[in-house]
Design an enzyme around this catalytic site. Structure first.
Site, PDB file in Angstrom:
ATOM      1  CD1 TRP A  57      -0.819   2.407   2.496  1.00  0.00           C
ATOM      2  CD2 TRP A  57      -2.708   1.859   1.192  1.00  0.00           C
ATOM      3  NE1 TRP A  57      -1.661   3.444   2.498  1.00  0.00           N
ATOM      4  CE2 TRP A  57      -2.944   3.191   1.647  1.00  0.00           C
ATOM      5  CE3 TRP A  57      -4.098   1.267   0.551  1.00  0.00           C
ATOM      6  CZ2 TRP A  57      -4.172   3.862   1.726  1.00  0.00           C
ATOM      7  CZ3 TRP A  57      -5.227   1.911   0.471  1.00  0.00           C
ATOM      8  CH2 TRP A  57      -5.158   3.134   0.745  1.00  0.00           C
ATOM      9  CB  ILE A  58       1.985   3.887  -1.710  1.00  0.00           C
ATOM     10  CG1 ILE A  58       1.231   4.424  -3.075  1.00  0.00           C
ATOM     11  CG2 ILE A  58       2.952   2.726  -2.049  1.00  0.00           C
ATOM     12  CD1 ILE A  58       2.382   5.110  -4.158  1.00  0.00           C
ATOM     13  CG  ASP A  60      -1.121  11.243   2.450  1.00  0.00           C
ATOM     14  OD1 ASP A  60      -1.708  10.377   2.045  1.00  0.00           O
ATOM     15  OD2 ASP A  60      -1.134  11.758   3.501  1.00  0.00           O
ATOM     16  CD1 TRP A  84      -2.992   4.456   5.418  1.00  0.00           C
ATOM     17  CD2 TRP A  84      -3.716   3.831   7.152  1.00  0.00           C
ATOM     18  NE1 TRP A  84      -2.398   5.308   6.129  1.00  0.00           N
ATOM     19  CE2 TRP A  84      -2.954   5.061   7.550  1.00  0.00           C
ATOM     20  CE3 TRP A  84      -4.159   3.270   8.205  1.00  0.00           C
ATOM     21  CZ2 TRP A  84      -2.496   5.460   8.827  1.00  0.00           C
ATOM     22  CZ3 TRP A  84      -4.055   3.619   9.604  1.00  0.00           C
ATOM     23  CH2 TRP A  84      -3.309   5.007   9.726  1.00  0.00           C
TER      24      TRP A  84
HETATM   25  N1  DQQ Z   1      -2.598  10.256   5.368  1.00  0.00           N
HETATM   26  C1  DQQ Z   1      -3.648  11.599   5.394  1.00  0.00           C
HETATM   27  C2  DQQ Z   1      -2.730  12.505   6.102  1.00  0.00           C
HETATM   28  C3  DQQ Z   1      -2.188  11.552   7.281  1.00  0.00           C
HETATM   29  C4  DQQ Z   1      -1.751  10.368   6.316  1.00  0.00           C
HETATM   30  C5  DQQ Z   1      -3.973  12.121   3.861  1.00  0.00           C
HETATM   31  C6  DQQ Z   1      -1.525   9.088   7.116  1.00  0.00           C
HETATM   32  O1  DQQ Z   1      -3.725  13.407   6.802  1.00  0.00           O
HETATM   33  O2  DQQ Z   1      -1.007  12.451   7.749  1.00  0.00           O
HETATM   34  O3  DQQ Z   1      -4.257  11.165   3.187  1.00  0.00           O
HETATM   35  O4  DQQ Z   1      -1.264   8.066   6.262  1.00  0.00           O
END
Ligand code: DQQ
Length: 590
Positions: A57-58, A60, A84
């Protein structure tokens, strides 16, 4: 219903037997799946030239930067599974934003202040040339705190090892802050008062906040009395705040401006500022362009920019948690954004991977300052291989043709349409103005019209039983008047993209800010890459990325067509299409 709520309902409907909860990060969490290693990687719908790791998984993009001749991209990554969880900052480097080498994760849970996760953040290159990353750590109480990390060895251009000072966290949520909604620090900028500043995304009740902090030494940070900006759009994730050059400012307006130059008074006359926020509630982003007063630390969007859910977006499709950086090597601002999957969680488990990054885009302010323009970085052209061309081909009402002689499954297509008779454009209902997506759904690619729908069918089966439409439709805002305005709608319709019933297939759309009455033409560039269709309308004025999963239109069985379902003939003045080579995509460093 918002996009997030829809996705949750959809996930609940399609993941029977799998426990699902929403945690505060707003990513869906599947505790029993998050540490199940992929047994194999299904290549069927894997992308060729979009950024992705070999498996898992990827989400941000984090801390993009240029350092000693290398582009660095960190990203949220689960090293243990295809959903995630277990989040670290995976780390890749490139000399050209095209070929990527995977390094070991740069930032991973190792201390009390990030023991439960290393979430999103940004890099700042200090005036001394030292890069710092600032990121959100999840502490043992699941509080979100902001930490810094410095490279262990500044002479290593790969920046492989990062040191987290003992004085972390440098910013902890105070009593007025919701500790589970306090994350994603921006790149810092330096003010004329010799204070650093940065923003942290947050919320109070239903109000999203870009909380402002100041520091003299990058170590002790003090919260400002007021946020830089706020809005009634729920939690603001991943804020991004940066300058853009204005046209006529003496220098080339497409050039990028470094956040570090924000305090330069001469330059201040020549720039505007962009504030982008990612909306946790809807999973869309919006941006405004405005002025920033250094003395009061107030940001004011320019008149004409909607400062709410209806605001302008970088991308009207699947594009979230984006982050830009200034590239000093080419004096440009480059934008990264995460494109999530639209298939099901069981699909991702089976595939062994989930998530890609959109192609990095150069971004600049339009000459009139009314919007941002984006275009794939020029380096992408180096991947172009076999080329085909079509010129001056009329597509009569109800007709279509196939673009043959090349493999379109991994390709780059540039096309320009000339419209025969704009006077026949259909009447535009002003009520549609706020919801182009609903209009696109109502008037999908199969609905015939007057001027349009015309455009491309991509990732199409030879018999057209599977196809994704990227198209335009032109409307007339005022039926009888000679002064009537023409409204151009750009749509992405994946309704028929696959036989797979479970896949989420939203139509995506926006209006395109072009004076088509004058130009009589409209251009489209579409990057096609197995399961992603990334489109740039009118030279990058409207961008739409979508994820699709054909079952039949795979490999050599994926075709490209041009279609016209409008009454009015259109002409393809030119179409250039290239097969795209596969770059080195995250092979491990030797
Ligand atoms: N992903 C969210 C962010 C957080 C991160 C946005 C956690 O707010 O820091 O997709 O993986």
């Amino acid at each position: 219903m918002g996009m997030a709520a829809l996705l949750l309902v959809w996930a609940l409907l399609h993941c029977t037997g799998t426990a699902v909860t929403m945690v505060r990060a707003s990513h869906a969490v599947y505790p029993e799946l998050q540490s199940l290693e992929a047994e194999k990687v299904d290549e069927t719908s894997r992308t060729g030239y979009h950024f992705q790791p070999p498996k898992h998984w990827i989400n941000d993009p984090n801390g993009p930067m240029y350092y000693k001749g290398l582009y660095h991209l960190f990203y949220q990554y689960n090293p243990k599974g295809a959903v995630w969880g277990n989040i670290v900052w995976a780390h890749s480097v490139s000399t050209d934003l095209i070929d990527w080498t995977a390094l070991a994760p740069g930032i991973y849970p190792s201390r009390q202040f990030d023991v439960k996760g290393c979430w999103s953040g940004s890099a700042t290159v200090l005036p001394s040339g030292v890069p710092v990353v600032m990121y959100t750590g999840i502490d043992p109480d699941e509080h979100q705190v902001q930490n810094v990390a410095y490279p262990k060895n500044l002479s290593d251009p790969f920046l492989r090892e990062w040191v987290k000072p003992d004085y972390n966290p440098i910013i902890a949520p105070d009593s007025g802050v919701n500790a589970s909604a306090f994350r994603d620090p921006t790149t810092a900028w330096y003010g004329p008062d010799r204070h650093w500043r940065l923003l942290v995304g947050s919320k109070v009740g239903g109000k999203g906040l870009a909380v402002l902090y100041r520091s003299r030494d990058f170590r002790r940070w003090v919260k400002a009395h007021h946020p830089l900006h706020s809005g009634l759009t729920g939690m603001w994730e991943c804020p991004d705040f940066f300058p853009v050059a204005v046209h006529g400012g003496g220098r080339h307006y497409r050039r990028g401006v470094d956040t570090a130059e924000l305090h330069d008074r001469a330059l201040a006359e020549e720039v505007k500022y962009v504030l982008k926020v990612s909306l946790d509630l809807t999973r869309y982003e919006y941006y405004t362009v405005g002025t920033y007063d250094h003395a009061t630390d107030r940001y004011t969007p320019d008149a004409g920019f909607r400062d709410n859910d209806y605001g302008l977006r970088y991308d009207y499709g699947d594009f979230y948690a984006s982050k830009s950086f200034y590239d000093p090597a080419k004096r440009r601002r480059v934008l990264w954004g995460w494109a999530n999957e639209s298939d099901t969680v069981p699909d991702d488990r089976r595939k062994g991977w989930a998530g890609i990054q959109a192609i990095p885009r150069k971004l600049w302010l339009s000459p009139r300052g009314k919007q941002l323009i984006q275009w794939p970085v020029e380096e992408v052209k180096a991947l172009r291989a076999k080329h085909v061309n079509v010129s001056d081909k009329v597509v009569k009402s109800g007709q279509y043709f196939e673009v043959t002689g090349f493999k379109s499954v991994q390709s780059d297509v540039e096309v320009e349409f000339a419209i025969g008779d704009l006077s026949k454009a259909e009447r535009f209902n002003p009520r549609w103005l706020t919801d182009p997506q609903a209009l696109c759904k109502k008037r999908g690619a199969r609905e015939t019209g007057e001027v349009g729908p015309f455009g491309l069918w991509v990732l199409a089966a030879g018999d057209l039983t599977e196809r994704t439409a990227v198209f335009f439709r032109v409307f007339r805002a005022n039926s009888n008047s000679s002064s009537s305005r023409l409204v151009v709608l750009m749509c992405n319709d994946p309704t028929n993209s696959t036989f797979e019933a479970q896949v989420y297939r939203p139509t995506f759309a926006s209006f395109v800010n072009v004076d088509i009455a004058r130009t009589k033409t409209i251009a489209l560039r579409t990057l096609i890459d197995h399961s992603v269709v990334e489109s740039f309308g009118a030279g990058g004025r409207t961008c739409i990325l979508t994820r699709v999963y054909p079952k039949k239109a795979l490999g050599d069985n994926a075709h490209l067509f041009v279609f016209n379902h409008g009454e009015v003939d259109v002409k393809v003045t030119r179409l250039d299409a290239w097969e795209m080579r596969t770059p080195k995509m995250n092979a491990p460093a030797q």
